[in-house]
Design a protein around this motif. Structure first.
Motif, mmCIF file in Angstrom:
data_model
loop_
_atom_site.group_PDB
_atom_site.id
_atom_site.type_symbol
_atom_site.label_atom_id
_atom_site.label_comp_id
_atom_site.label_asym_id
_atom_site.label_seq_id
_atom_site.Cartn_x
_atom_site.Cartn_y
_atom_site.Cartn_z
ATOM 1 N N LEU A 114 0.676 -1.223 0.107
ATOM 2 C CA LEU A 114 0.181 0.074 -0.045
ATOM 3 C C LEU A 114 0.932 1.297 -0.020
ATOM 4 O O LEU A 114 0.674 2.109 -0.953
ATOM 5 C CB LEU A 114 -1.143 -0.018 1.136
ATOM 6 C CG LEU A 114 -2.012 1.062 0.952
ATOM 7 C CD1 LEU A 114 -3.189 0.654 -0.115
ATOM 8 C CD2 LEU A 114 -3.213 0.888 2.280
ATOM 9 N N VAL A 115 1.681 1.526 1.144
ATOM 10 C CA VAL A 115 2.468 2.719 1.160
ATOM 11 C C VAL A 115 3.883 2.577 1.026
ATOM 12 O O VAL A 115 4.455 1.809 1.652
ATOM 13 C CB VAL A 115 1.873 3.360 2.398
ATOM 14 C CG1 VAL A 115 2.575 4.800 2.540
ATOM 15 C CG2 VAL A 115 0.545 3.862 2.452
ATOM 16 N N TRP A 116 4.485 3.443 0.371
ATOM 17 C CA TRP A 116 5.723 3.145 -0.062
ATOM 18 C C TRP A 116 6.575 4.648 0.170
ATOM 19 O O TRP A 116 6.395 5.766 -0.193
ATOM 20 C CB TRP A 116 6.233 2.948 -1.427
ATOM 21 C CG TRP A 116 6.076 1.384 -1.442
ATOM 22 C CD1 TRP A 116 7.211 0.445 -1.591
ATOM 23 C CD2 TRP A 116 4.862 0.633 -1.848
ATOM 24 N NE1 TRP A 116 6.539 -0.744 -1.867
ATOM 25 C CE2 TRP A 116 5.234 -0.716 -1.871
ATOM 26 C CE3 TRP A 116 3.464 1.030 -1.723
ATOM 27 C CZ2 TRP A 116 4.313 -1.590 -1.882
ATOM 28 C CZ3 TRP A 116 2.632 0.043 -2.011
ATOM 29 C CH2 TRP A 116 3.150 -1.234 -2.237
ATOM 30 N N ARG A 117 7.928 4.584 0.732
ATOM 31 C CA ARG A 117 8.746 5.895 0.982
ATOM 32 C C ARG A 117 9.669 5.361 -0.079
ATOM 33 O O ARG A 117 10.660 4.620 0.172
ATOM 34 C CB ARG A 117 9.089 6.013 2.345
ATOM 35 C CG ARG A 117 8.159 6.336 3.488
ATOM 36 C CD ARG A 117 7.475 5.375 3.891
ATOM 37 N NE ARG A 117 6.515 5.853 5.131
ATOM 38 C CZ ARG A 117 5.759 4.991 5.548
ATOM 39 N NH1 ARG A 117 5.640 3.590 5.289
ATOM 40 N NH2 ARG A 117 4.817 5.472 6.515
ATOM 41 N N PRO A 118 9.796 6.464 -1.086
ATOM 42 C CA PRO A 118 10.978 6.268 -2.050
ATOM 43 C C PRO A 118 12.461 5.915 -1.319
ATOM 44 O O PRO A 118 12.812 6.639 -0.367
ATOM 45 C CB PRO A 118 10.948 7.429 -2.936
ATOM 46 C CG PRO A 118 10.425 8.476 -1.965
ATOM 47 C CD PRO A 118 9.533 7.722 -1.069
ATOM 48 N N GLY A 119 13.366 5.227 -1.966
ATOM 49 C CA GLY A 119 14.681 4.804 -1.218
ATOM 50 C C GLY A 119 15.727 6.132 -1.366
ATOM 51 O O GLY A 119 16.282 6.338 -0.351
ATOM 52 N N TYR A 120 15.509 7.060 -1.984
ATOM 53 C CA TYR A 120 16.341 8.369 -2.081
ATOM 54 C C TYR A 120 15.826 9.270 -0.743
ATOM 55 O O TYR A 120 16.513 10.208 -0.187
ATOM 56 C CB TYR A 120 16.069 9.346 -3.263
ATOM 57 C CG TYR A 120 14.814 9.900 -3.169
ATOM 58 C CD1 TYR A 120 14.600 11.083 -2.876
ATOM 59 C CD2 TYR A 120 13.838 9.379 -4.275
ATOM 60 C CE1 TYR A 120 13.097 11.562 -2.951
ATOM 61 C CE2 TYR A 120 12.664 9.926 -4.406
ATOM 62 C CZ TYR A 120 12.302 11.042 -4.045
ATOM 63 O OH TYR A 120 11.097 11.715 -4.038
ATOM 64 N N ALA A 121 14.793 8.803 -0.029
ATOM 65 C CA ALA A 121 14.301 9.582 1.052
ATOM 66 C C ALA A 121 14.306 8.804 2.265
ATOM 67 O O ALA A 121 14.063 8.959 3.201
ATOM 68 C CB ALA A 121 12.768 10.051 0.917
ATOM 69 N N ALA A 122 15.396 7.660 2.240
ATOM 70 C CA ALA A 122 15.332 6.884 3.295
ATOM 71 C C ALA A 122 16.103 7.536 4.503
ATOM 72 O O ALA A 122 15.588 7.348 5.696
ATOM 73 C CB ALA A 122 16.292 5.622 3.196
ATOM 74 N N GLU A 123 17.291 8.074 4.329
ATOM 75 C CA GLU A 123 17.881 8.940 5.334
ATOM 76 C C GLU A 123 16.951 10.147 6.200
ATOM 77 O O GLU A 123 17.052 10.280 7.446
ATOM 78 C CB GLU A 123 19.282 9.575 5.027
ATOM 79 C CG GLU A 123 20.300 8.439 4.650
ATOM 80 C CD GLU A 123 21.454 9.164 4.143
ATOM 81 O OE1 GLU A 123 21.383 10.270 4.115
ATOM 82 O OE2 GLU A 123 22.524 8.349 3.963
ATOM 83 N N GLN A 124 16.075 10.670 5.120
ATOM 84 C CA GLN A 124 15.220 11.622 5.732
ATOM 85 C C GLN A 124 14.253 11.022 6.733
ATOM 86 O O GLN A 124 14.071 11.616 7.760
ATOM 87 C CB GLN A 124 14.707 12.509 4.547
ATOM 88 C CG GLN A 124 13.783 13.647 4.832
ATOM 89 C CD GLN A 124 12.949 14.259 3.507
ATOM 90 O OE1 GLN A 124 13.175 13.798 2.654
ATOM 91 N NE2 GLN A 124 12.235 15.306 3.965
ATOM 92 N N LEU A 125 13.540 9.978 6.210
ATOM 93 C CA LEU A 125 12.584 9.311 7.041
ATOM 94 C C LEU A 125 13.165 8.853 8.504
ATOM 95 O O LEU A 125 12.735 8.855 9.362
ATOM 96 C CB LEU A 125 12.047 7.974 6.159
ATOM 97 C CG LEU A 125 11.178 7.200 6.916
ATOM 98 C CD1 LEU A 125 10.004 6.695 5.906
ATOM 99 C CD2 LEU A 125 11.835 5.930 7.734
ATOM 100 N N GLU A 126 14.507 8.215 8.254
ATOM 101 C CA GLU A 126 15.216 7.910 9.554
ATOM 102 C C GLU A 126 15.484 8.929 10.497
ATOM 103 O O GLU A 126 15.321 8.658 11.928
ATOM 104 C CB GLU A 126 16.549 7.156 9.089
ATOM 105 C CG GLU A 126 16.402 5.649 8.507
ATOM 106 C CD GLU A 126 17.665 5.387 7.734
ATOM 107 O OE1 GLU A 126 17.395 4.156 7.195
ATOM 108 O OE2 GLU A 126 18.487 6.126 7.815
#
Length: 265
Positions: free
Chosen positions: A21-33
């Motif tokens: 259902l919901v995805w956070r793109p790989g390029y934003a991984a550090e931002q999410l963390e």
């Protein structure tokens, strides 16, 4: 790693790993963390690798409010969704369902795999397998490798060699001079993990008589014990692919055949 997994879900059950259902793109991984650590810092104190444990989820609206890009998709029966490296994903099942998931890697995954090892080292997280060991095994069958794969392996070997040389030089400067050849490959993975960062050692390791059975990678020599450097020993893999050997030359020649072909067009 490539064995498929079957997931059984009931209506409205949530998940943190199965793609639906919901995805956070790989390029934003550090931002999410960073956002997750900012909003729930207490959870990361005792468990630095919390986001890899599949037990914590954050409201997508909260993440978007902090600038984390979110993409939503609705996966129906018979549809495939590909999750790229470092793309966090979560969601919920809209009905009773069976879903299958499987890992796969293309040639361009190799540098990402090495980056993953560094990421796991920073989190003190166990590696599923030794990346260096995998890279060092391929030259044994250089002639059988696809030329594109050989080119990628050769490039990753160069990165590994340069890093290993720099680390060994740093260890020598610390005063660790006693060394012996060892074959870490013969040890079970849990017996050759760095006591500090849990990385699986393959090319080398450091150990001390005061701590039988314990060893660390070259990144964490100072975390082994309080003994003087002169009493600490470090082991070198008995099969040193990290130097120019016929096997290294073999994969290089195989890789160059691809590069020469590519440049001819």
């Amino acid at each position: 790693m490539k064995l498929p997994w079957l997931y059984v879900g009931i209506c409205f059950s949530s998940f943190w790993v199965s793609p639906r259902l919901v995805w956070r793109p790989g390029y934003a991984a550090e931002q999410l963390e960073e956002v997750m650590k900012k909003l729930a810092p207490e959870l990361f104190i005792s468990q630095p690798d919390l986001l890899h444990q599949l037990v914590t989820i954050m409201n997508p609206n909260t993440l978007m409010a902090h600038g984390v890009p979110i993409y939503r998709t609705n996966q129906c029966a018979g549809e495939f969704v590909i999750t790229f490296p470092r793309a966090y994903h979560s969601g919920f099942n809209q009905g009773f369902n069976f879903a299958e998931a499987v890992n796969f890697c293309t040639v361009d995954w190799l540098p990402l795999g090495r980056q993953c090892v560094e990421h796991y080292r920073a989190l003190n997280r166990y590696c599923v397998f030794s990346h260096d060991e995998m890279i060092c095994k391929w030259p044994l069958k250089a002639e059988e490798l696809d030329v594109v794969l050989a080119s990628s392996v050769q490039k990753d070997l160069v990165v590994m060699i340069e890093e290993e040389k720099a680390l060994r030089e740093a260890v020598r400067k610390m005063g660790v001079v006693e060394s012996e050849k060892i074959n870490l490959e013969l040890l079970a993975d849990d017996e050759r993990q760095c006591a500090k960062c849990k990385t699986t050692c393959f090319t080398s390791a450091v150990y001390c008589p005061c701590s039988p059975g314990a060893l660390v990678c070259l990144h964490h020599v100072d975390a082994l014990c309080s003994c003087p450097s002169s009493s600490i020993s470090w082991g070198i893999a008995t099969k040193p692919w990290m130097i120019c050997t016929p096997m290294m030359n073999a994969v290089k020649l195989r890789a160059e055949s691809y590069d020469n072909w590519r440049l001819s067009y």
